[in-house]
Design a protein around this motif. Structure first.
Motif, PDB file in Angstrom:
ATOM      1  N   GLY A  25       8.620  -0.606  12.280  1.00 39.70           N
ATOM      2  CA  GLY A  25       9.736  -0.481  11.667  1.00 39.70           C
ATOM      3  C   GLY A  25       9.303  -0.027  10.064  1.00 39.70           C
TER       4      GLY A  25
ATOM      5  N   TRP B  90      -5.400  12.781   2.280  1.00 40.27           N
ATOM      6  CA  TRP B  90      -6.853  13.599   2.729  1.00 40.27           C
ATOM      7  C   TRP B  90      -6.733  14.651   3.738  1.00 40.27           C
ATOM      8  CZ3 TRP B  90      -9.052   7.897   2.561  1.00 40.27           C
ATOM      9  CH2 TRP B  90      -8.801   7.566   1.076  1.00 40.27           C
TER      10      TRP B  90
ATOM     11  N   GLY C 164       2.591  -1.580   4.350  1.00 39.70           N
ATOM     12  CA  GLY C 164       2.460   0.097   3.994  1.00 39.70           C
ATOM     13  C   GLY C 164       0.983   0.066   3.835  1.00 39.70           C
ATOM     14  N   THR C 165       0.352  -0.230   4.489  1.00 41.52           N
ATOM     15  CA  THR C 165      -1.393  -0.258   4.061  1.00 41.52           C
ATOM     16  C   THR C 165      -1.863  -0.602   5.355  1.00 41.52           C
ATOM     17  OG1 THR C 165      -3.092  -1.233   3.368  1.00 41.52           O
ATOM     18  CG2 THR C 165      -1.199  -3.608   3.532  1.00 41.52           C
ATOM     19  N   SER C 166      -2.909   1.048   5.398  1.00 38.33           N
ATOM     20  CA  SER C 166      -3.852   0.297   6.544  1.00 38.33           C
ATOM     21  C   SER C 166      -4.965  -0.931   6.942  1.00 38.33           C
ATOM     22  CB  SER C 166      -4.157   1.382   6.483  1.00 38.33           C
ATOM     23  OG  SER C 166      -5.613   1.809   5.784  1.00 38.33           O
TER      24      SER C 166
ATOM     25  N   TRP D  34      -3.930  11.617  -9.749  1.00 33.11           N
ATOM     26  CA  TRP D  34      -3.087  10.825  -9.934  1.00 33.11           C
ATOM     27  C   TRP D  34      -2.214  10.169 -11.048  1.00 33.11           C
ATOM     28  CZ3 TRP D  34      -5.101   7.178  -6.893  1.00 33.11           C
ATOM     29  CH2 TRP D  34      -6.108   7.366  -6.770  1.00 33.11           C
TER      30      TRP D  34
ATOM     31  N   GLY E 173       2.483   3.188   1.868  1.00 31.06           N
ATOM     32  CA  GLY E 173       3.906   2.826   2.971  1.00 31.06           C
ATOM     33  C   GLY E 173       4.761   2.963   2.215  1.00 31.06           C
TER      34      GLY E 173
ATOM     35  N   HIS F 182      -5.427  -1.852  -7.949  1.00 32.72           N
ATOM     36  CA  HIS F 182      -6.478  -0.494  -7.862  1.00 32.72           C
ATOM     37  C   HIS F 182      -6.041  -0.076  -9.410  1.00 32.72           C
ATOM     38  CE1 HIS F 182      -6.913  -0.391  -3.432  1.00 32.72           C
ATOM     39  NE2 HIS F 182      -7.384  -1.290  -4.207  1.00 32.72           N
TER      40      HIS F 182
ATOM     41  N   ILE G  68       3.623  -5.399   7.926  1.00 34.45           N
ATOM     42  CA  ILE G  68       4.910  -4.647   8.318  1.00 34.45           C
ATOM     43  C   ILE G  68       4.567  -3.019   7.907  1.00 34.45           C
ATOM     44  CG2 ILE G  68       7.610  -3.982   7.521  1.00 34.45           C
ATOM     45  CD1 ILE G  68       7.594  -6.279   6.271  1.00 34.45           C
ATOM     46  N   ASP G  69       4.975  -2.424   9.882  1.00 35.89           N
ATOM     47  CA  ASP G  69       4.098  -0.927   9.318  1.00 35.89           C
ATOM     48  C   ASP G  69       4.550  -0.227  10.885  1.00 35.89           C
ATOM     49  OD1 ASP G  69       1.128   0.199   8.622  1.00 35.89           O
ATOM     50  OD2 ASP G  69       2.152   1.225   9.989  1.00 35.89           O
ATOM     51  N   PRO G  70       5.583   1.029  10.642  1.00 33.93           N
ATOM     52  CA  PRO G  70       6.142   2.001  11.139  1.00 33.93           C
ATOM     53  C   PRO G  70       5.500   1.888  13.333  1.00 33.93           C
ATOM     54  CG  PRO G  70       5.861   2.870   9.577  1.00 33.93           C
ATOM     55  CD  PRO G  70       5.154   1.741   9.037  1.00 33.93           C
TER      56      PRO G  70
ATOM     57  N   THR H   5       0.962   8.469   1.983  1.00 32.43           N
ATOM     58  CA  THR H   5      -0.178   8.073   2.324  1.00 32.43           C
ATOM     59  C   THR H   5      -1.646   8.946   2.739  1.00 32.43           C
ATOM     60  OG1 THR H   5      -0.058   8.366   4.755  1.00 32.43           O
ATOM     61  CG2 THR H   5       1.219   6.896   4.358  1.00 32.43           C
ATOM     62  N   PHE H   6      -2.660   8.125   2.292  1.00 33.16           N
ATOM     63  CA  PHE H   6      -3.451   8.422   2.400  1.00 33.16           C
ATOM     64  C   PHE H   6      -4.171   8.789   3.527  1.00 33.16           C
ATOM     65  CE2 PHE H   6      -3.470   5.736  -1.730  1.00 33.16           C
ATOM     66  CZ  PHE H   6      -3.878   6.860  -2.611  1.00 33.16           C
TER      67      PHE H   6
ATOM     68  N   GLY I 264       0.507  -1.388  -0.207  1.00 35.11           N
ATOM     69  CA  GLY I 264       0.207  -0.189  -0.240  1.00 35.11           C
ATOM     70  C   GLY I 264       0.899   1.331   0.082  1.00 35.11           C
TER      71      GLY I 264
HETATM   72  P1  OAD Z   1      -3.435   4.299   4.183  1.00 34.12           P
HETATM   73  O1  OAD Z   1      -2.795   5.399   3.780  1.00 34.12           O
HETATM   74  O2  OAD Z   1      -4.508   3.662   4.357  1.00 34.12           O
HETATM   75  O3  OAD Z   1      -2.101   3.653   4.462  1.00 34.12           O
HETATM   76  C1  OAD Z   1      -0.598   3.574   4.847  1.00 34.12           C
HETATM   77  C2  OAD Z   1      -0.079   2.703   5.790  1.00 34.12           C
HETATM   78  O4  OAD Z   1       1.003   2.868   5.300  1.00 34.12           O
HETATM   79  C3  OAD Z   1      -0.456   3.252   7.353  1.00 34.12           C
HETATM   80  O5  OAD Z   1      -0.780   1.910   8.134  1.00 34.12           O
HETATM   81  C4  OAD Z   1       1.514   3.453   7.598  1.00 34.12           C
HETATM   82  O6  OAD Z   1       1.542   3.761   9.094  1.00 34.12           O
HETATM   83  C5  OAD Z   1       1.531   2.659   7.123  1.00 34.12           C
HETATM   84  N1  OAD Z   1       3.247   3.713   6.386  1.00 34.12           N
HETATM   85  C6  OAD Z   1       3.776   5.004   6.569  1.00 34.12           C
HETATM   86  N2  OAD Z   1       4.940   4.561   6.173  1.00 34.12           N
HETATM   87  C7  OAD Z   1       5.835   3.579   6.298  1.00 34.12           C
HETATM   88  C8  OAD Z   1       6.881   2.908   5.892  1.00 34.12           C
HETATM   89  N3  OAD Z   1       8.306   3.928   5.901  1.00 34.12           N
HETATM   90  N4  OAD Z   1       6.712   1.706   6.831  1.00 34.12           N
HETATM   91  C9  OAD Z   1       5.668   0.849   5.845  1.00 34.12           C
HETATM   92  N5  OAD Z   1       4.396   1.396   6.312  1.00 34.12           N
HETATM   93  C10 OAD Z   1       4.897   3.137   6.106  1.00 34.12           C
HETATM   94  O7  OAD Z   1      -2.945   4.084   2.656  1.00 34.12           O
HETATM   95  P2  OAD Z   1      -3.627   2.139   1.822  1.00 34.12           P
HETATM   96  O8  OAD Z   1      -3.519   1.195   2.806  1.00 34.12           O
HETATM   97  O9  OAD Z   1      -2.584   1.467   0.794  1.00 34.12           O
HETATM   98  O10 OAD Z   1      -7.607   3.801  -3.156  1.00 34.12           O
HETATM   99  O11 OAD Z   1      -4.746   2.346   1.092  1.00 34.12           O
HETATM  100  C11 OAD Z   1      -5.461   1.826   0.134  1.00 34.12           C
HETATM  101  C12 OAD Z   1      -6.462   2.214  -1.155  1.00 34.12           C
HETATM  102  O12 OAD Z   1      -7.045   3.272  -0.380  1.00 34.12           O
HETATM  103  C13 OAD Z   1      -5.394   2.991  -1.811  1.00 34.12           C
HETATM  104  O13 OAD Z   1      -4.758   1.696  -2.646  1.00 34.12           O
HETATM  105  C14 OAD Z   1      -6.094   4.226  -2.099  1.00 34.12           C
HETATM  106  C15 OAD Z   1      -6.793   4.730  -1.467  1.00 34.12           C
HETATM  107  O14 OAD Z   1      -8.302   4.944  -1.501  1.00 34.12           O
HETATM  108  C16 OAD Z   1      -7.116   3.732  -4.307  1.00 34.12           C
HETATM  109  O15 OAD Z   1      -6.169   4.434  -5.065  1.00 34.12           O
HETATM  110  C17 OAD Z   1      -8.802   3.640  -5.430  1.00 34.12           C
END
Ligand code: OAD
Length: 234
Positions: free
Chosen positions: A223, A37, A181-183, A63, A20, A110, A206-208, A29-30, A18
């Motif tokens: 991390g 956002w 790196g995905t929530s 985008w 991150g 996506h 894996i997430d910090p 990130t989102f 994701g």
């Molecule tokens: P989010 O913004 O929801 O989550 C990002 C995650 O990455 C969070 O848990 C952060 O803590 C983590 N993070 C930040 N820095 C990091 C690092 N250096 N290493 C590891 N993790 C880190 O983003 P997504 O889960 O990707 O949809 O969001 C999912 C979807 O929501 C996206 O694909 C997007 C959005 O709507 C579309 O684009 C269609």
């Protein structure tokens, strides 16, 4: 602190990535206090199907801009590490960085901001081709001349069925499933870790940000994905 188990213990590593993982390439990130956002709330208008076609310019700005930034920065050490260990990557990101890193069979559930699709006809191709076909600054369809939009999945739209089926197949075939790196807030991507777990994989987040990643996960490695994956891949 929990670590990743040795790569050599697994035959089939699958990584769901994701936003991150691309932070080190200069992308946001989102969600969260530093998320897109929060810092640019109008960006949300570029993410909902209900605003198409009135938001086409904003979609290209958001985008297209994201894709341009990513391609300029290039893949991060974490993208490269996943390519080196030959993980099957499933990504929610539309920035193309896994491909650039060498993970050529990445499943982009996506879509991709490097591709465009026509608002009128079935044309779906490289965004640069649409930009070339345009007589004005707005990318147009090389086939019919109508406006095109980034080929990304917006809220209110369905995922490509073949991509989703491939992602689900990968998840249930994994013996190690990494969420990087995905929530985990967006379905159906968020269903993949539980599917992998039910099928017998070791499932690790894996997430910090420290926290409980939920019942699908055996544990979290807390991390930066850059450091964790680069060290793991050796
Ligand atoms: P989010 O913004 O929801 O989550 C990002 C995650 O990455 C969070 O848990 C952060 O803590 C983590 N993070 C930040 N820095 C990091 C690092 N250096 N290493 C590891 N993790 C880190 O983003 P997504 O889960 O990707 O949809 O969001 C999912 C979807 O929501 C996206 O694909 C997007 C959005 O709507 C579309 O684009 C269609």
């Amino acid at each position: 602190m929990e670590q990743l188990p040795p790569r050599a213990d697994f035959d089939n590593v699958v990584a769901l990535t994701g936003a991150g993982i691309s932070v080190a390439a200069g992308l946001g990130t989102f969600r969260g206090p530093d998320g897109l956002w929060t810092i640019a709330p109008d960006v949300e208008r570029a993410m909902h199907a209900e605003y198409v076609p009135g938001n086409i310019d904003l979609m290209w700005q958001v985008w297209g801009g994201m894709h341009e930034q990513a391609q300029e920065a290039g893949p991060t050490p974490a993208h490269r590490a996943l390519a080196v260990v030959q993980a099957q990557v499933i990504t929610q990101n539309v920035d193309g960085l896994h491909h650039t890193a060498g993970s050529h069979d990445t499943i982009e559930i996506h879509g991709s901001a490097g591709r465009a699709r026509c608002l009128l006809c079935p044309w779906n191709g490289p965004a640069v081709e649409a930009a070339r076909a345009s007589g004005d600054p707005r990318p147009r369809c090389p086939r019919c001349g109508e406006l095109v939009r980034p080929s990304v999945v917006l809220f209110g739209e369905s995922l490509d069925e073949a991509a989703l089926a491939a992602a689900q197949h990968a998840a249930v075939s994994a013996d190690l499933f990494l969420a990087v790196g995905t929530s985990g807030r967006v379905a159906p991507a968020s269903w993949l870790a539980p599917m992998a777990r039910a099928a017998g994989a070791t499932v690790i987040n894996i997430d910090p940000v420290p926290g409980d990643p939920g019942p699908a996960f055996h544990h979290q490695v807390t991390g930066d994905a850059q450091q964790v994956l680069a060290e793991w891949a050796g």
